[in-house]
Design a protein around this motif. Structure first.
Motif, short mmCIF file in Angstrom:
data_model
loop_
_atom_site.label_atom_id
_atom_site.label_comp_id
_atom_site.label_asym_id
_atom_site.label_seq_id
_atom_site.Cartn_x
_atom_site.Cartn_y
_atom_site.Cartn_z
N CYS A 213 8.16 -19.95 -13.85
CA CYS A 213 7.78 -18.73 -13.13
C CYS A 213 7.38 -19.04 -11.69
CB CYS A 213 6.60 -18.07 -13.86
SG CYS A 213 6.03 -16.54 -13.10
N ASP A 214 7.90 -18.25 -10.77
CA ASP A 214 7.41 -18.20 -9.39
C ASP A 214 6.30 -17.16 -9.38
OD1 ASP A 214 6.91 -17.78 -6.73
OD2 ASP A 214 9.00 -17.49 -6.14
N ALA A 215 5.06 -17.61 -9.43
CA ALA A 215 3.92 -16.70 -9.64
C ALA A 215 3.38 -16.10 -8.35
CB ALA A 215 2.81 -17.43 -10.39
N HIS A 216 4.07 -16.30 -7.24
CA HIS A 216 3.65 -15.63 -6.00
C HIS A 216 4.85 -15.52 -5.07
CE1 HIS A 216 0.42 -14.41 -3.11
NE2 HIS A 216 1.46 -14.57 -2.29
N CYS A 217 5.42 -14.34 -5.00
CA CYS A 217 6.53 -14.06 -4.09
C CYS A 217 6.50 -12.58 -3.74
CB CYS A 217 7.87 -14.46 -4.70
SG CYS A 217 8.20 -13.76 -6.33
N HIS A 218 7.27 -12.20 -2.74
CA HIS A 218 7.23 -10.83 -2.23
C HIS A 218 8.63 -10.23 -2.12
CE1 HIS A 218 3.12 -11.75 -0.92
NE2 HIS A 218 3.60 -12.83 -0.30
N VAL A 219 8.70 -8.92 -2.15
CA VAL A 219 9.88 -8.20 -1.70
C VAL A 219 9.45 -7.33 -0.52
CG1 VAL A 219 11.20 -8.21 -3.85
CG2 VAL A 219 9.50 -6.42 -3.48
N PHE A 220 10.29 -7.31 0.51
CA PHE A 220 10.03 -6.50 1.71
C PHE A 220 11.18 -5.52 1.87
CE2 PHE A 220 7.71 -10.35 3.73
CZ PHE A 220 6.54 -10.01 3.07
N GLY A 221 10.86 -4.23 1.78
CA GLY A 221 11.86 -3.21 2.02
C GLY A 221 12.94 -3.16 0.96
N PRO A 222 14.16 -2.74 1.36
CA PRO A 222 14.58 -2.50 2.74
C PRO A 222 13.82 -1.34 3.38
CG PRO A 222 16.24 -1.70 1.20
CD PRO A 222 15.23 -2.44 0.39
N GLY A 223 13.46 -1.53 4.64
CA GLY A 223 12.62 -0.57 5.33
C GLY A 223 13.18 0.83 5.39
N ALA A 224 14.50 0.96 5.39
CA ALA A 224 15.10 2.30 5.43
C ALA A 224 14.82 3.08 4.15
CB ALA A 224 16.60 2.19 5.65
N ARG A 225 14.61 2.35 3.06
CA ARG A 225 14.33 2.99 1.78
C ARG A 225 12.84 2.97 1.43
NH1 ARG A 225 16.50 0.96 -4.17
NH2 ARG A 225 15.69 2.75 -5.37
N PHE A 226 12.19 1.85 1.76
CA PHE A 226 10.77 1.68 1.47
C PHE A 226 10.06 1.34 2.78
CE2 PHE A 226 12.97 0.09 -2.45
CZ PHE A 226 12.63 1.16 -3.28
N PRO A 227 9.66 2.34 3.55
CA PRO A 227 9.10 2.09 4.88
C PRO A 227 7.84 1.22 4.83
CG PRO A 227 9.65 4.41 4.59
CD PRO A 227 9.76 3.77 3.24
N TYR A 228 7.64 0.46 5.89
CA TYR A 228 6.45 -0.36 6.01
C TYR A 228 5.26 0.51 6.43
CZ TYR A 228 9.89 -4.03 5.64
OH TYR A 228 10.91 -4.82 5.19
N ALA A 229 4.07 0.05 6.10
CA ALA A 229 2.85 0.83 6.37
C ALA A 229 2.63 0.99 7.87
CB ALA A 229 1.66 0.14 5.73
N GLU A 230 2.20 2.16 8.27
CA GLU A 230 1.93 2.39 9.69
C GLU A 230 0.81 1.49 10.20
OE1 GLU A 230 1.24 6.47 10.56
OE2 GLU A 230 3.22 7.14 9.89
N SER A 231 -0.11 1.13 9.34
CA SER A 231 -1.27 0.32 9.74
C SER A 231 -0.99 -1.18 9.67
CB SER A 231 -2.45 0.64 8.84
OG SER A 231 -2.13 0.35 7.48
#
Length: 285
Positions: A21-39
């Motif tokens: 298991c890779d117990a720490h990884c991330h997915v980012f976006g895609p921003g067009a579908r899942f926008p990043y936080a304004e803050s």
């Protein structure tokens, strides 16, 4: 400009066991579908679930824990979308606040979320109120979730009383982000070791070597080895892909090749990669 995080076309020398298991990884976006936080304090390049899956296939990792990152804030949709696409292989750690509805917590649990994360790294905007942290813990304790804390150096020592009072499993990210120049005898690392030794509820991720020292990252080994010796059944390993806010390119195969150096004993190695994450995240349940 070439993508500085594009995986190099070679495999790790170490081949992980089945169920690793890779117990720490991330997915980012895609921003067009899942926008990043304004803050947000940073805007990453898109790294959707397909890119993460390709990395794990290349490294031979069968399972993963997707950790919500601060650039998406408490909008967990990108992470949840990935979990729902691979429910047997993925678990998640969400970010929530007081406004997160109870129904959303239940839906996240059904999708495979098993923890919440709070970021205390000032450069990433991490200044959560401790009362908010305690309220969040109270809300998810009944679900059997745990708390993940992203702290740096002295943060572990400063938060010891808060951590002890949470009454739930607590996972410290990236070996506590201690200063490697202080060595394993440094006060911050000593505090982390002490917390790990005194409570069965404390876990730590043997990740983040690429944030501590230059490649090939061997100078981080004494820290990881000491943590594994202190609590061999409460350590986890992860890539931290795609290494947000890191200025240099990282080859994840080099991080995977650290595993047999951290854990030369096959039993310790199997616990680190397979048994421990299965216990904490319920793989196979």
């Amino acid at each position: 400009m070439p993508d500085q995080h594009q995986p190099a076309p070679h495999l790790a020398g170490f081949q992980p066991p089945a169920g690793a298991c890779d117990a720490h990884c991330h997915v980012f976006g895609p921003g067009a579908r899942f926008p990043y936080a304004e803050s947000r304090r940073y805007t990453p390049e898109d790294r959707p679930k397909e890119v993460l899956a390709a990395l794990h296939a290349r490294l031979g990792l069968d399972r993963a824990v997707l950790v919500q990152a601060s650039c998406h804030g408490t909008d967990n949709r990108a992470m949840l979308d990935a979990l729902r696409g691979a429910p047997e292989r993925y678990r998640g750690v969400a970010m929530i606040d007081d406004s997160t509805p109870e129904a959303e917590l239940a839906a996240m649990h059904a999708a495979g979320v098993r923890g919440i994360r709070f970021n205390f790294i000032a450069a990433l905007g991490g200044e959560p109120d401790l009362a908010t942290v305690r309220r969040a813990a109270d809300r998810v304790r009944g679900l059997g979730w745990h708390m993940v804390l992203h702290v740096q150096g002295e943060g572990v020592r400063e938060m010891r009383d808060t951590i002890r009072a949470l009454r739930m499993p607590v996972v410290i990210d990236h070996m506590g982000r201690v200063d490697p120049a202080q060595g394993t005898a440094g006060a911050a690392f000593h505090a982390l070791l002490g917390l790990l030794q005194e409570s069965e509820d404390i876990w730590v991720k043997l990740s983040g070597a690429e944030r501590m020292v230059p490649a090939p990252f061997h100078a981080a080994l004494p820290f990881a080895q000491a943590l594994l010796r202190a609590a061999p059944r409460r350590v986890l390993w992860g890539t931290d892909f795609p290494h947000p806010n890191l200025a240099v390119a990282v080859e994840e195969a080099a991080l995977l090749d650290l595993v047999p150096l951290i854990a030369p004993d096959p039993g310790d190695r199997h616990r680190l990669l397979v048994g421990n994450p299965a216990t904490l995240y319920g793989f196979g349940d």
